[in-house]
Write a protein that holds these residues in place. Sequence first.
Motif, PDB file in Angstrom:
ATOM      1  N   GLN A  81       0.869  -1.367   0.124  1.00  0.00           N
ATOM      2  CA  GLN A  81       0.131   0.001   0.030  1.00  0.00           C
ATOM      3  C   GLN A  81       0.917   1.030  -0.097  1.00  0.00           C
ATOM      4  N   MET A  82       0.663   1.981  -1.147  1.00  0.00           N
ATOM      5  CA  MET A  82       1.683   3.250  -1.280  1.00  0.00           C
ATOM      6  C   MET A  82       0.770   4.508  -1.140  1.00  0.00           C
ATOM      7  N   ASN A  83       1.089   5.257  -0.103  1.00  0.00           N
ATOM      8  CA  ASN A  83       0.201   6.555   0.209  1.00  0.00           C
ATOM      9  C   ASN A  83       1.358   7.627   0.087  1.00  0.00           C
ATOM     10  N   ASP A  84       0.621   8.935  -0.112  1.00  0.00           N
ATOM     11  CA  ASP A  84       1.507  10.068  -0.158  1.00  0.00           C
ATOM     12  C   ASP A  84       2.578   9.835  -1.226  1.00  0.00           C
ATOM     13  N   LEU A  85       2.235   9.228  -2.478  1.00  0.00           N
ATOM     14  CA  LEU A  85       3.013   9.140  -3.575  1.00  0.00           C
ATOM     15  C   LEU A  85       4.048  10.513  -3.939  1.00  0.00           C
ATOM     16  N   LYS A  86       5.001  10.346  -4.327  1.00  0.00           N
ATOM     17  CA  LYS A  86       5.948  11.530  -4.733  1.00  0.00           C
ATOM     18  C   LYS A  86       6.500  11.162  -6.096  1.00  0.00           C
ATOM     19  N   PRO A  87       6.675  12.253  -6.955  1.00  0.00           N
ATOM     20  CA  PRO A  87       7.484  11.811  -8.281  1.00  0.00           C
ATOM     21  C   PRO A  87       8.708  11.058  -8.270  1.00  0.00           C
ATOM     22  N   GLU A  88       9.271  10.971  -7.091  1.00  0.00           N
ATOM     23  CA  GLU A  88      10.522  10.204  -6.996  1.00  0.00           C
ATOM     24  C   GLU A  88      10.203   8.852  -6.657  1.00  0.00           C
ATOM     25  N   ASP A  89       8.978   8.518  -6.501  1.00  0.00           N
ATOM     26  CA  ASP A  89       8.692   6.970  -6.419  1.00  0.00           C
ATOM     27  C   ASP A  89       8.293   6.487  -7.760  1.00  0.00           C
ATOM     28  N   THR A  90       8.319   7.054  -8.870  1.00  0.00           N
ATOM     29  CA  THR A  90       7.898   6.666 -10.151  1.00  0.00           C
ATOM     30  C   THR A  90       9.209   5.656 -10.184  1.00  0.00           C
ATOM     31  N   ALA A  91       8.872   4.518 -10.753  1.00  0.00           N
ATOM     32  CA  ALA A  91       9.751   3.420 -10.990  1.00  0.00           C
ATOM     33  C   ALA A  91       8.977   2.139 -11.576  1.00  0.00           C
ATOM     34  N   MET A  92       9.812   1.204 -12.329  1.00  0.00           N
ATOM     35  CA  MET A  92       9.367  -0.086 -12.239  1.00  0.00           C
ATOM     36  C   MET A  92       9.633  -1.027 -10.919  1.00  0.00           C
ATOM     37  N   TYR A  93       8.361  -1.612 -10.347  1.00  0.00           N
ATOM     38  CA  TYR A  93       8.213  -2.213  -9.103  1.00  0.00           C
ATOM     39  C   TYR A  93       8.234  -3.716  -9.495  1.00  0.00           C
ATOM     40  N   TYR A  94       9.181  -4.297  -8.692  1.00  0.00           N
ATOM     41  CA  TYR A  94       9.299  -5.860  -8.776  1.00  0.00           C
ATOM     42  C   TYR A  94       8.962  -6.479  -7.473  1.00  0.00           C
ATOM     43  N   CYS A  95       8.435  -7.431  -7.410  1.00  0.00           N
ATOM     44  CA  CYS A  95       8.273  -8.383  -6.448  1.00  0.00           C
ATOM     45  C   CYS A  95       9.217  -9.523  -6.468  1.00  0.00           C
ATOM     46  N   ALA A  96       9.554  -9.770  -5.244  1.00  0.00           N
ATOM     47  CA  ALA A  96      10.867 -10.651  -5.241  1.00  0.00           C
ATOM     48  C   ALA A  96      10.367 -11.705  -3.840  1.00  0.00           C
ATOM     49  N   ALA A  97      10.828 -12.971  -3.957  1.00  0.00           N
ATOM     50  CA  ALA A  97      10.873 -14.007  -2.900  1.00  0.00           C
ATOM     51  C   ALA A  97      11.995 -14.700  -2.722  1.00  0.00           C
ATOM     52  N   SER A  98      12.447 -15.130  -1.537  1.00  0.00           N
ATOM     53  CA  SER A  98      13.499 -15.901  -0.883  1.00  0.00           C
ATOM     54  C   SER A  98      13.203 -16.675   0.229  1.00  0.00           C
ATOM     55  N   ARG A  99      13.641 -17.859   0.345  1.00  0.00           N
ATOM     56  CA  ARG A  99      13.537 -18.887   1.392  1.00  0.00           C
ATOM     57  C   ARG A  99      14.656 -18.683   2.392  1.00  0.00           C
ATOM     58  N   PHE A 100      15.653 -17.602   2.083  1.00  0.00           N
ATOM     59  CA  PHE A 100      16.822 -17.772   2.772  1.00  0.00           C
ATOM     60  C   PHE A 100      16.910 -16.536   3.741  1.00  0.00           C
ATOM     61  N   LEU A 101      16.504 -15.147   3.213  1.00  0.00           N
ATOM     62  CA  LEU A 101      16.819 -14.159   3.763  1.00  0.00           C
ATOM     63  C   LEU A 101      16.048 -13.576   4.868  1.00  0.00           C
ATOM     64  N   ARG A 102      16.274 -12.563   5.693  1.00  0.00           N
ATOM     65  CA  ARG A 102      15.483 -12.009   6.512  1.00  0.00           C
ATOM     66  C   ARG A 102      15.119 -10.910   5.979  1.00  0.00           C
ATOM     67  N   PRO A 103      13.874  -9.996   6.226  1.00  0.00           N
ATOM     68  CA  PRO A 103      13.616  -8.846   5.555  1.00  0.00           C
ATOM     69  C   PRO A 103      14.793  -7.782   5.556  1.00  0.00           C
ATOM     70  N   TRP A 104      15.382  -7.447   6.593  1.00  0.00           N
ATOM     71  CA  TRP A 104      16.562  -6.504   6.354  1.00  0.00           C
ATOM     72  C   TRP A 104      17.408  -6.890   5.293  1.00  0.00           C
ATOM     73  N   GLN A 105      17.548  -8.268   5.300  1.00  0.00           N
ATOM     74  CA  GLN A 105      18.763  -8.665   4.231  1.00  0.00           C
ATOM     75  C   GLN A 105      18.212  -8.276   2.720  1.00  0.00           C
ATOM     76  N   MET A 106      16.883  -8.764   2.682  1.00  0.00           N
ATOM     77  CA  MET A 106      16.275  -8.432   1.251  1.00  0.00           C
ATOM     78  C   MET A 106      16.055  -7.063   0.762  1.00  0.00           C
ATOM     79  N   VAL A 107      15.699  -6.063   1.706  1.00  0.00           N
ATOM     80  CA  VAL A 107      15.830  -4.731   1.351  1.00  0.00           C
ATOM     81  C   VAL A 107      17.242  -4.124   1.058  1.00  0.00           C
TER      82      VAL A 107
END
Length: 127
Positions: A81-107
Amino acid sequence: QVRLVESGGGSVQSGGSLRLSCTASGAMGRSNVMGWFRQAPGKEREGVAAIHTDGDKEYLNSVKGRFTVSRDNAKKILYLQMNDLKPEDTAMYYCAASRFLRPWQMVDGAASESNYWGQGIQVTVST
């Protein structure tokens, strides 16, 4: 084989909202992390948000307070959920998944070559 399909992108004016979804199929395992990356033209890909099956979350600093990541483990659907969107949020967004990482590692972009990836979806924010 894991397959990820994004939906919900589009164009919105600055200050507007969008919700992205990512539907997963295939063997994800009981424990996994799913997340969102984005890449703007001429810029490197960056991790935006990620969430583990145990509920642990991580966000890119620039989206904290504006974006919310969530998931439906039973349906294997990831949301952003993306609120208060800004022009700098313009991009191609990709979904990713991993069995091995923690969230901080993925980000943080760790071991991204081992991630499963969606095909990407465009988000455009105009002034």
